[in-house]
Design a protein around this motif. Structure first.
Motif, mmCIF file in Angstrom:
data_model
loop_
_atom_site.group_PDB
_atom_site.id
_atom_site.type_symbol
_atom_site.label_atom_id
_atom_site.label_comp_id
_atom_site.label_asym_id
_atom_site.label_seq_id
_atom_site.Cartn_x
_atom_site.Cartn_y
_atom_site.Cartn_z
ATOM 1 N N ASN A 48 11.847 -29.917 -7.553
ATOM 2 C CA ASN A 48 11.187 -30.329 -8.798
ATOM 3 C C ASN A 48 12.122 -31.118 -9.706
ATOM 4 O OD1 ASN A 48 8.717 -29.220 -8.126
ATOM 5 N ND2 ASN A 48 9.250 -27.219 -8.993
ATOM 6 N N GLN A 61 14.610 -36.921 -9.275
ATOM 7 C CA GLN A 61 14.253 -38.030 -10.144
ATOM 8 C C GLN A 61 14.447 -39.325 -9.376
ATOM 9 O OE1 GLN A 61 16.663 -37.904 -13.620
ATOM 10 N NE2 GLN A 61 16.200 -35.754 -14.049
ATOM 11 N N GLU A 109 10.140 -42.785 -5.942
ATOM 12 C CA GLU A 109 9.006 -42.321 -6.739
ATOM 13 C C GLU A 109 8.700 -40.880 -6.366
ATOM 14 O OE1 GLU A 109 4.343 -43.437 -6.690
ATOM 15 O OE2 GLU A 109 5.736 -45.125 -6.746
ATOM 16 N N VAL A 110 8.358 -40.046 -7.357
ATOM 17 C CA VAL A 110 8.054 -38.646 -7.123
ATOM 18 C C VAL A 110 6.649 -38.365 -7.633
ATOM 19 C CG1 VAL A 110 8.726 -36.265 -7.602
ATOM 20 C CG2 VAL A 110 10.481 -38.019 -7.420
ATOM 21 N N THR A 111 5.805 -37.779 -6.776
ATOM 22 C CA THR A 111 4.477 -37.322 -7.195
ATOM 23 C C THR A 111 4.431 -35.805 -7.083
ATOM 24 O OG1 THR A 111 3.559 -37.541 -4.976
ATOM 25 C CG2 THR A 111 3.413 -39.479 -6.406
ATOM 26 N N GLU A 112 3.263 -35.231 -7.214
ATOM 27 C CA GLU A 112 3.149 -33.776 -7.212
ATOM 28 C C GLU A 112 3.544 -33.165 -5.871
ATOM 29 O OE1 GLU A 112 -0.360 -30.499 -7.745
ATOM 30 O OE2 GLU A 112 -0.453 -32.318 -8.946
ATOM 31 N N ASP A 113 3.088 -33.760 -4.756
ATOM 32 C CA ASP A 113 3.366 -33.200 -3.435
ATOM 33 C C ASP A 113 4.227 -34.089 -2.547
ATOM 34 O OD1 ASP A 113 1.815 -30.986 -3.997
ATOM 35 O OD2 ASP A 113 -0.021 -31.939 -3.253
ATOM 36 N N THR A 114 4.398 -35.363 -2.908
ATOM 37 C CA THR A 114 5.102 -36.293 -2.031
ATOM 38 C C THR A 114 6.246 -36.982 -2.761
ATOM 39 O OG1 THR A 114 3.606 -38.103 -2.586
ATOM 40 C CG2 THR A 114 3.045 -36.764 -0.660
ATOM 41 N N VAL A 115 7.119 -37.586 -1.968
ATOM 42 C CA VAL A 115 8.268 -38.320 -2.486
ATOM 43 C C VAL A 115 8.333 -39.642 -1.720
ATOM 44 C CG1 VAL A 115 10.770 -38.302 -2.778
ATOM 45 C CG2 VAL A 115 9.510 -36.182 -2.914
ATOM 46 N N LEU A 116 8.482 -40.750 -2.431
ATOM 47 C CA LEU A 116 8.666 -42.050 -1.809
ATOM 48 C C LEU A 116 10.164 -42.331 -1.784
ATOM 49 C CD1 LEU A 116 7.237 -44.556 -0.636
ATOM 50 C CD2 LEU A 116 7.362 -45.543 -2.911
ATOM 51 N N LEU A 175 7.385 -42.319 3.020
ATOM 52 C CA LEU A 175 6.672 -41.319 2.247
ATOM 53 C C LEU A 175 6.866 -39.959 2.908
ATOM 54 C CD1 LEU A 175 4.763 -40.919 -0.176
ATOM 55 C CD2 LEU A 175 2.867 -41.160 1.423
ATOM 56 N N LYS A 188 7.320 -33.171 -0.244
ATOM 57 C CA LYS A 188 8.450 -32.600 -0.987
ATOM 58 C C LYS A 188 9.152 -31.515 -0.183
ATOM 59 C CE LYS A 188 7.774 -33.228 -5.897
ATOM 60 N NZ LYS A 188 7.539 -32.540 -7.178
#
Length: 180
Positions: A35, A38, A55-62, A72, A75
């Protein structure tokens, strides 16, 4: 019931409680680490790939794994978020805490072969190294032709010797014999 009969069950339950508690603590640390990701931080995936978070979203990370390579990931597939120094050391080979340039080993061996000035040992070593040329097994083409002729003569001698030994040995047949 006697307390001694319940003691093994109590020990077993206590051990299970301690093991699950430490596993939960590790899971919570991993979740908080994921969590805290960054954009711009370096990460290592569970497959051992190093990349930069884009890039960070709720369930995935780019992730940016190189020029023009964006991946992609879930997490949960991130095993570690690395500090900038550690990421640069692993990926780019950059060390920030170098004490001095004098301690570095040179890329070539020229500094190891230079004679020391003002010593008699270096002069003696240089004179001794020039005495005999080192043979690396390479031959001149003229020597190769002479060597090939000698090798052909040796092969002819071996075949003649094999022919003479073959004549001396009895010949084998298919089992038909004239013996009575």
């Amino acid at each position: 019931m006697n307390i001694l009969t319940l003691l093994p069950f109590i020990v077993l339950i206590a051990a299970m409680f301690l093991m699950t508690r430490s596993a939960k603590r590790k899971q919570q640390q991993a979740a908080s680490m994921r969590n805290e990701m960054q954009p711009g931080s370096g990460v290592r995936t569970i497959g051992g790939m190093y990349a930069t978070v884009k890039e960070v979203t709720e369930d995935t990370v780019l992730l940016d794994a190189g020029p023009g390579v964006e991946l992609l990931f879930a997490k949960n597939a991130i095993s570690a978020v690395l500090s900038d120094d550690e990421y640069n050391r692993i990926v780019h080979g950059i060390e920030h805490d170098l004490k001095s340039d004098a301690d570095l080993v040179p890329d070539d061996a020229s500094s190891l072969t230079e004679p020391l000035t003002g010593t008699d040992e270096s002069d003696a070593a240089a004179a001794a190294s020039d005495d005999k040329p080192v043979d690396f097994g390479k031959k001149d083409p003229a020597e190769d032709k002479a060597g090939d002729k000698a090798a052909d003569a040796d092969k002819a001698d071996v075949t003649e010797a094999a022919d003479t030994t073959a004549d001396e040995q009895p010949k084998k047949t298919d089992g038909d014999s004239d013996a009575k």
